[in-house]
Scaffold this active site. Structure first.
Site, short mmCIF file in Angstrom:
data_model
loop_
_atom_site.label_atom_id
_atom_site.label_comp_id
_atom_site.label_asym_id
_atom_site.label_seq_id
_atom_site.Cartn_x
_atom_site.Cartn_y
_atom_site.Cartn_z
N ASP A 13 0.89 -1.17 0.00
CA ASP A 13 0.00 0.00 0.00
C ASP A 13 0.92 1.21 0.00
O ASP A 13 1.53 1.55 1.02
CB ASP A 13 -0.88 -0.05 1.26
N LYS A 76 3.06 11.14 -3.87
CA LYS A 76 1.83 10.61 -4.48
C LYS A 76 0.92 11.74 -4.97
O LYS A 76 0.07 11.52 -5.83
CB LYS A 76 1.11 9.76 -3.43
N GLU A 181 -7.21 0.86 -4.14
CA GLU A 181 -7.12 0.74 -2.69
C GLU A 181 -8.42 0.25 -2.03
O GLU A 181 -8.39 -0.70 -1.24
CB GLU A 181 -6.67 2.08 -2.09
N ASP A 207 -12.82 4.95 2.35
CA ASP A 207 -11.36 4.95 2.58
C ASP A 207 -10.83 6.39 2.55
O ASP A 207 -10.62 6.97 1.50
CB ASP A 207 -10.71 4.10 1.47
#
Ligand code: AMP
Length: 620
Positions: A13, A76, A181, A207
């Protein structure tokens, strides 16, 4: 049947703020989260550069306040985006490291490493984090690891997915699959529930992480995991809540002290860390304090913040999350009453106000907290890695069908978007649509491929374009078949074909827009190897210096002992003393020397000392 991969495979992850790695353990029939070298189950996605070394993870984050300009995080948020993207322009205001526009508007991060300026792209920073996660796994498994499943936010576009895959290649990984994800979290949850034989269930994954927000609606039935719809925001998460608090406190500091600390990178870093900590406290307490000594111009900063104030400053962001939940349900054509489980994932899903709004949205339904919000995504990625690996016996034979998060299509005359694959279509998928030439004797057609939901093509994200030549003919008489296919990684290929006079032509494009070229990736792989070699050399050097220092300490103690030193000849004493002075000076001025200098000198010192000691033993 999909190709299976040989050798150990891990699930990573790769988060905005933290990353996590897991592996399927055949003997235990489950996935296991792997601790890093600090004993932590999650690792900060931070990379730092100093005068003599590169640090990744906890070590990088721990020194961030003292080296803010060379400590890089949030890669990211940069990956797969252009420098001119408004998201990057806004984020840059709060980044203590420098970002500039490189070739083709690609953002480049500037750091100082070993006294020299280095320019790195987001893929390289992410590859360093991936390398760290791989090393954590290798240490645990006691074997080299090549294969990995890496997760991305469901709402990542094609460029961001491909750039993440490139980061994996630079890290020397074979990225077997890129999975979403929330889908990975759904796998983790589904596997847990599967044991209790729950039948068909509609599961909503919420999430909310450090930098991104994703929601997915899945239907679980036996071994089938079908994603029905997904939605999200690739720029919404814990960092934004921290930023709001940082802004608020910068203002408060200015009001109280009549000075502005926002230009002080070290002060901002310290304040940001304190805000993140306060935010976490506010998930359990109703008030948190900020206490920072000498934060700027020698001024101490003490403040407190209540949960109510924190909620008020972030309320519009929390509400934005709920709008996304609503649109995901609408896309899935499902009403909120049909959702069986609402599963919380991501560190920021611990925020009480977020939980309250979500629970109210789902008409008071109890939220499911049975999976660890920080670890579920890596856990699911490890399950997926096991599913595509050879020789794993105990993993259940799950079938996972994901969807494409954004509509894909081509531009028609008049800047109109013609959708070929609508968003939330199950993948892998292949769809073909026919178009015609629009002018008499048209010699070629420019096929522009877009991703997005807007009617005007140019308002969407241009993925790529290519020219396709056609034989001269009256308008509308040449049919052009355009074929879009998306593989299980969510990566798109487009081809065009025309069939006149029995001739067939096909061109395939992949989206290379802003993507690294093969040569660039190869150069970066080489650079990554150089970084790795330098890290190893640095470790070797530190080890050699420490060994020499220990030995010098031991010799000094012996020399201080009169019983021994009085038995040494004057010549030997002088030899030992001058070697000790040389050794100490080598350690004190170690910057320019390589590891072997210390290793060699230690051998020399050992030989001088041991031979003198042997003489004493022999009574000479
Ligand atoms: P993730 O990307 O899922 O690892 O989430 C990381 C984000 O969760 C960071 O922004 C953290 O500050 C945030 N976070 C972790 N624990 C808490 C908590 N107890 N309350 C609020 N936010 C948290």
């Amino acid at each position: 049947m999909a190709k299976k991969h040989k050798g150990p495979a891990i699930g990573i992850d790769l988060g905005t703020t933290y990353s996590c790695v897991a592996v399927w353990q055949d003997q235990n029939n489950t996935a296991e989260i792997i601790h890093n070298d600090q004993g932590n189950r999650i690792t900060p996605s931070f990379v730092a550069f100093t005068n003599d070394q590169r640090l990744i993870g906890d070590a990088a984050k721990n020194q961030a306040a003292s080296n803010p300009a060379n400590t890089v995080f949030d890669a990211k948020r940069l990956i797969g985006r252009k420098f001119s993207d408004s998201v990057i322009q806004n984020d840059m205001e709060l980044w203590p490291f420098k970002v500039v526009s490189g070739f083709d508007d690609k953002p480049e991060i500037i750091v100082k490493y070993k006294g020299e300026e280095k320019r790195l792209c987001a893929e390289e920073i992410s590859s360093m984090v991936l390398t760290k996660m791989r090393e954590i796994a290798e240490k645990f498994l006691e074997s080299p690891v090549k294969n990995a499943v890496v997760t991305v936010p469901a709402y990542f576009n094609d460029s961001q997915r491909k750039a993440t895959k490139d980061a994996g290649v630079i890290a020397g990984l074979n990225v077997m699959r890129i999975i979403n994800e929330p889908t990975a979290a759904g796998l983790a949850y589904g596997l847990q529930k599967r044991e209790s034989n729950i039948g068909k269930r509609n599961v909503f994954i919420f999430d909310l992480g450090g930098g991104t927000f994703d929601v997915s609606l899945l239907t679980l039935k036996g071994d089938s995991f079908d994603v029905k719809a997904t939605s999200g925001d690739t720029h919404l998460g814990g960092e934004d809540f921290d930023n709001r608090m940082v802004h608020h406190l910068v203002k408060e500091f200015r009001r109280k002290n009549k000075v502005d600390l926002s230009g002080n990178a070290r002060a901002l870093r310290r304040l940001r860390t304190a805000c993140e900590r306060a935010k976490r406290t506010l998930s359990y307490d109703t008030e948190a304090t900020i206490d920072l000594d000498s934060i700027h111009q020698g001024i101490d900063f003490y403040s407190s913040i209540t949960r109510a104030k924190f909620e008020q400053m972030n309320m519009n962001l929390f509400e934005k999350c709920m709008d996304t939940v609503n649109s995901c349900l609408a896309d899935a054509k499902m009403d909120r009453g049909s959702v069986d489980d609402v599963v919380l994932v991501g560190g920021s899903s611990r925020i009480p106000k977020v939980r309250q709004l979500l629970q109210e949205f789902f008409q008071g339904k109890e939220l499911c907290k049975s999976i660890n919000p920080d670890e579920a995504v890596a856990y699911g990625a490890a399950i997926q890695a096991a599913l595509v690996s050879e020789g794993i016996k105990s993993v259940p034979n799950l079938i996972l069908r994901d969807v494409t998060p954004l509509s894909l299509g081509v531009e028609l005359q008049g800047n109109l978007m013609s959708v070929v694959i609508p968003r939330n279509t199950s993948i892998p998928v292949k769809k073909t649509k026919s178009y015609h030439t629009v002018y008499d004797n048209q010699s070629y057609v420019t096929i522009k491929v877009y991703e997005g939901e807007r009617t005007r093509a140019s308002d969407n994200n241009l993925l790529g374009l290519f020219d396709f030549s056609v034989p001269p003919a009256p308008r509308c008489s040449i049919p052009i078949k355009e074929c879009f296919s998306i593989d299980s990684d969510g990566i798109l290929n487009v081809s065009a074909e025309e069939e006149t006079n029995a001739s067939k032509k096909a061109i395939t494009i992949t989206n290379e827009n802003g993507r690294l070229s093969r040569e660039e990736i190869e150069k970066m792989i080489l650079q990554a190897e150089i970084f790795k070699a330098q890290d190893m050399e640095f470790k070797k050097k530190v080890k050699a210096i420490n060994a020499l220092d220990d030995y010098l300490y031991k010799v000094r103690k012996v020399m201080e002992d009169n019983c021994v030193s009085s038995k040494l000849t004057t010549v030997d004493k002088e030899k030992i003393n001058s070697a000790m002075i040389k050794g100490k000076s080598l350690i004190d001025n170690n910057q320019q020397e390589d590891a072997f200098v210390f290793v060699d000198f230690l051998k020399e010192l050992e030989s001088i000392f041991e031979s003198s000691m042997n003489k004493i033993k022999k009574g000479k």
